[in-house]
Motif scaffolding. Sequence first.
Motif, PDB file in Angstrom:
ATOM      1  N   GLY A  49      -7.755 -31.789  25.872  1.00 35.51           N
ATOM      2  CA  GLY A  49      -7.150 -32.812  26.791  1.00 35.51           C
ATOM      3  C   GLY A  49      -6.682 -31.511  28.070  1.00 35.51           C
ATOM      4  O   GLY A  49      -6.559 -30.421  27.572  1.00 35.51           O
ATOM      5  N   THR A  58      -4.638 -37.086  33.933  1.00 36.28           N
ATOM      6  CA  THR A  58      -4.982 -36.036  32.732  1.00 36.28           C
ATOM      7  C   THR A  58      -6.859 -36.538  32.151  1.00 36.28           C
ATOM      8  O   THR A  58      -7.362 -37.541  32.374  1.00 36.28           O
ATOM      9  CB  THR A  58      -3.864 -36.722  31.648  1.00 36.28           C
ATOM     10  N   TYR A  59      -6.917 -35.906  30.753  1.00 39.88           N
ATOM     11  CA  TYR A  59      -8.527 -36.369  30.853  1.00 39.88           C
ATOM     12  C   TYR A  59      -7.917 -35.939  29.239  1.00 39.88           C
ATOM     13  O   TYR A  59      -7.882 -34.490  28.483  1.00 39.88           O
ATOM     14  CB  TYR A  59      -9.783 -35.020  31.125  1.00 39.88           C
ATOM     15  N   MET A  60      -8.558 -36.927  28.119  1.00 38.88           N
ATOM     16  CA  MET A  60      -8.749 -36.527  26.585  1.00 38.88           C
ATOM     17  C   MET A  60     -10.607 -36.660  26.342  1.00 38.88           C
ATOM     18  O   MET A  60     -11.182 -37.229  26.860  1.00 38.88           O
ATOM     19  CB  MET A  60      -8.092 -37.458  26.376  1.00 38.88           C
ATOM     20  N   ASP A  62     -13.106 -37.526  24.534  1.00 40.97           N
ATOM     21  CA  ASP A  62     -13.853 -38.626  22.938  1.00 40.97           C
ATOM     22  C   ASP A  62     -13.155 -38.755  21.842  1.00 40.97           C
ATOM     23  O   ASP A  62     -12.178 -40.028  21.489  1.00 40.97           O
ATOM     24  CB  ASP A  62     -15.028 -38.996  23.126  1.00 40.97           C
ATOM     25  N   GLU A  65      -9.113 -39.930  22.199  1.00 41.96           N
ATOM     26  CA  GLU A  65      -9.564 -40.834  23.742  1.00 41.96           C
ATOM     27  C   GLU A  65      -8.545 -41.934  22.090  1.00 41.96           C
ATOM     28  O   GLU A  65      -8.912 -42.725  22.005  1.00 41.96           O
ATOM     29  CB  GLU A  65     -10.264 -40.913  24.472  1.00 41.96           C
ATOM     30  N   GLY A  66      -7.253 -42.460  23.510  1.00 38.27           N
ATOM     31  CA  GLY A  66      -6.662 -43.701  22.806  1.00 38.27           C
ATOM     32  C   GLY A  66      -5.650 -43.224  22.516  1.00 38.27           C
ATOM     33  O   GLY A  66      -4.535 -44.544  21.294  1.00 38.27           O
ATOM     34  N   ARG A  67      -5.533 -42.500  22.216  1.00 39.97           N
ATOM     35  CA  ARG A  67      -4.393 -41.575  20.155  1.00 39.97           C
ATOM     36  C   ARG A  67      -3.765 -40.940  21.217  1.00 39.97           C
ATOM     37  O   ARG A  67      -2.654 -40.691  20.431  1.00 39.97           O
ATOM     38  CB  ARG A  67      -5.362 -41.719  19.015  1.00 39.97           C
ATOM     39  N   THR A  69      -1.957 -38.744  24.009  1.00 37.70           N
ATOM     40  CA  THR A  69      -2.149 -38.551  25.441  1.00 37.70           C
ATOM     41  C   THR A  69      -1.354 -37.345  26.289  1.00 37.70           C
ATOM     42  O   THR A  69       0.102 -36.905  25.275  1.00 37.70           O
ATOM     43  CB  THR A  69      -1.280 -40.104  25.670  1.00 37.70           C
TER      44      THR A  69
END
Length: 123
Positions: A49, A58-60, A62, A65-67, A69
Amino acid sequence: QVQLVESGGGLVQAGGSLRLSCAASGGTFSAYIMGWFRQAPGKEREFVGGTSADGWATYMVDSVEGRFTITRDNAQNSVYLEMNSLKPEDTGVYYCAARTGHSYMTPTGYLYWGQGTRVTVSG
């Protein structure tokens, strides 16, 4: 020239958390997009990310994502990767990197790299 030093890696059980840090020196930190990458054993390095220069965006990918940061503190010349709900497939060497420009979602164009910090997730 920007120097980057990662820290915070280690051994953790599946489901656990780690916070990686990346300290920058030698440049104007707030001018750089920062990214995190990882390389699992026997695999190519992959983009995890990125964060904009001001930290507002920010970009993570897939898979995290959600885990995971990404945050940054420009006053401290540091960027962080908070990793939660870790899985064995998150095992690898994690690198921070810096680039100029505006595209924090792009895995290419990174100019400066740290030496990496190893994360091992058992389980």
